[in-house]
Design an enzyme around this catalytic site. Structure first.
Site, PDB file in Angstrom:
ATOM      1  N   CYS B 105      -8.142  23.879 -52.808  1.00 47.51           N
ATOM      2  CA  CYS B 105      -7.086  24.556 -53.563  1.00 47.51           C
ATOM      3  C   CYS B 105      -6.095  25.042 -52.525  1.00 47.51           C
ATOM      4  O   CYS B 105      -6.370  26.015 -51.824  1.00 47.51           O
ATOM      5  CB  CYS B 105      -7.648  25.716 -54.379  1.00 47.51           C
ATOM      6  SG  CYS B 105      -6.358  26.749 -55.107  1.00 47.51           S
ATOM      7  N   CYS B 108      -4.358  28.653 -53.430  1.00 47.45           N
ATOM      8  CA  CYS B 108      -5.176  29.850 -53.632  1.00 47.45           C
ATOM      9  C   CYS B 108      -6.568  29.501 -53.101  1.00 47.45           C
ATOM     10  O   CYS B 108      -6.689  29.049 -51.976  1.00 47.45           O
ATOM     11  CB  CYS B 108      -5.143  30.168 -55.131  1.00 47.45           C
ATOM     12  SG  CYS B 108      -6.012  31.645 -55.609  1.00 47.45           S
ATOM     13  N   SER B 109      -7.593  29.684 -53.888  1.00 46.81           N
ATOM     14  CA  SER B 109      -8.938  29.287 -53.457  1.00 46.81           C
ATOM     15  C   SER B 109      -9.762  28.913 -54.678  1.00 46.81           C
ATOM     16  O   SER B 109     -10.939  29.250 -54.759  1.00 46.81           O
ATOM     17  CB  SER B 109      -9.619  30.420 -52.704  1.00 46.81           C
ATOM     18  OG  SER B 109      -8.816  30.857 -51.636  1.00 46.81           O
ATOM     19  N   CYS B 110      -9.149  28.233 -55.639  1.00 48.49           N
ATOM     20  CA  CYS B 110      -9.833  27.903 -56.886  1.00 48.49           C
ATOM     21  C   CYS B 110     -11.098  27.092 -56.604  1.00 48.49           C
ATOM     22  O   CYS B 110     -11.096  26.223 -55.735  1.00 48.49           O
ATOM     23  CB  CYS B 110      -8.888  27.139 -57.803  1.00 48.49           C
ATOM     24  SG  CYS B 110      -7.492  28.158 -58.307  1.00 48.49           S
TER      25      CYS B 110
END
Lengths: 216, 204
Positions: B105, B108-110
């Site tokens: 991601c 972000c850090s999905c």
């Protein structure tokens, strides 16, 4: 927003640093932040609030510091609480006042429901403009608000790989106080050679994009 | 349970801010102490990559489950009771001898929490997020994974509501193994796509 969070394809960040046997939370406060975020609702602008931290602060603070900054800002902006309340609580904590305890089975049940399988609401939207296999171009113009279109794709040609049932476009939801605008979205495939002039074998990149992000 | 925060005075700026925020949310009635405790407990003790590993092992031994997993990852997760936030929609992408997949991601850090848990720090960090879309072979090599020449490589940048998991190939030499034993070979990194399962390796 062209913030430091939009990292895809940027260079100069160095090697990937890994940790063996990493715990979910490195410090108890990280778990508290995670738990508070999942067990409450302080506003619709979770990521938009992180993105406005400022580039230097974003890049020099940890994941859960991002969450903390987001909850503080999002909560004040949405009216969930005020900056004065936050400041007063911080002064109290610094003076040694304990965090109050509240026990509430309903809040527990709501939080745990969020962590269990549940049915998703469906959304009505105009029919999708694009179909499987269509060639598309990613919009070149950047939005000043929250965007789910990574900058490295701007202007790039891609091919529709999947068409998904409408979902609220999160660019609008986060930037405009939770406004729901359902829209078709797609998984779009890109050739790395259309994105970068790098040597070496090519690869493909697949990205999920809403209709707003695409041109025919 | 991480109840120790109730007894220890906050020391660092992060601890002070966290305690202040918790104070305000509690005073406003927006959260409860036991709800925070319950969420932390779930992520420390129940939700993690062992969930995803069980799904992968099932797909290796049960072709009908594999089909269902590839058709609808969230429904296949729900068969095990896994689901919820950050896993409402899951797509499983399958490695083959010709094709390798890796997930990121960049914005972000999905990450598919219900089946992989909290993402590791490296997944959330600028080096991984910036590099893996652009130079995935170099990144995989850093993880010790050299793909054979000619293997196609797909990078999945989870930018919207869909979360991704990689279905790795079942390693050679595992014919006699049980589903549980197979699950033990499947590490978190195999399901992100920065590693592949090896017979004889044991998942951390």
């Amino acid at each position: 927003m062209d913030g430091a969070h939009d990292l895809g394809g940027k260079q100069g960040f160095g090697p990937i640093v890994r940790e063996q046997n990493e715990p979910p939370f490195h410090e108890p406060w990280e778990g508290r932040v995670h738990g508070m975020n999942l067990a409450s609702d302080v506003g619709p602008a979770f990521r938009w609030s992180i993105e406005r931290m400022g580039a230097i602060e974003y890049l020099t603070t940890s994941y859960y510091e991002h969450w903390l900054a987001s909850m503080e800002r999002n909560g004040v902006e949405s009216g969930a609480f005020t900056q004065e309340e936050l400041d007063a609580a911080a002064a109290g904590v610094a003076a040694g006042e304990p965090v109050p305890v509240r026990v509430d089975a309903e809040t527990v049940a709501t939080a745990l429901r969020r962590l269990s399988p549940h049915d998703e609401a469906g959304f009505e939207a105009p029919p999708p403009r694009f179909s499987l296999g269509d060639r598309v171009t990613v919009a070149r113009r950047a939005s000043p608000g929250h965007s789910r279109c990574p900058a490295y794709l701007r202007g790039a040609p891609g091919v529709i790989e999947s068409v998904h049932a409408p979902r609220p476009i999160l660019d609008v939801y986060e930037t405009e106080g939770g406004r729901i605008v359902p829209q078709a979205w797609y998984t779009v495939g890109f050739r790395s050679t259309d994105l970068w002039d790098d040597p070496g074998p090519a690869h493909e990149v697949f990205v999920d994009l809403w209709e707003t992000h695409l041109e025919g | 349970m991480s109840g120790s925060h109730h007894h220890r005075r906050p020391q660092t700026p992060q601890e002070l801010r966290t305690a202040a925020l918790e104070t305000v949310l509690i005073e406003r009635g927006l959260v409860s102490t036991d709800a925070i405790d319950a969420v932390v407990d779930r992520f420390e003790n129940e939700i993690g990559p062992r969930n995803g590993a069980r799904m992968v092992a099932r797909a290796w031994v049960d072709p009908a489950y594999r089909e269902r997993l590839l058709a609808d990852g969230a429904a296949a997760a729900a068969e095990f009771g896994y689901g919820g936030m950050e896993g409402e929609q899951i797509r499983c992408v399958e490695n083959t001898p010709e094709m390798h997949n890796v997930v990121v991601c960049t914005l972000c850090s999905c990450y598919p929490w219900p089946i992989l848990g909290i993402p590791p720090v490296w997944y959330k960090s600028p080096p991984y997020r910036s590099r893996v879309v652009r130079e995935p072979r170099a990144v995989l090599a850093e993880f010790g994974l050299e793909l054979p020449d000619g293997t196609e490589l797909r990078v999945w940048d989870s930018s919207a509501d869909l979360r991704y998991i990689v279905l790795p190939m079942r390693p050679e030499g595992t014919d006699g193994m049980s589903e549980d034993e197979l699950a033990g070979l499947v590490t978190r990194d195999c399901m992100i796509g920065v590693a592949v399962p090896r017979a004889g390796a044991v998942a951390a």
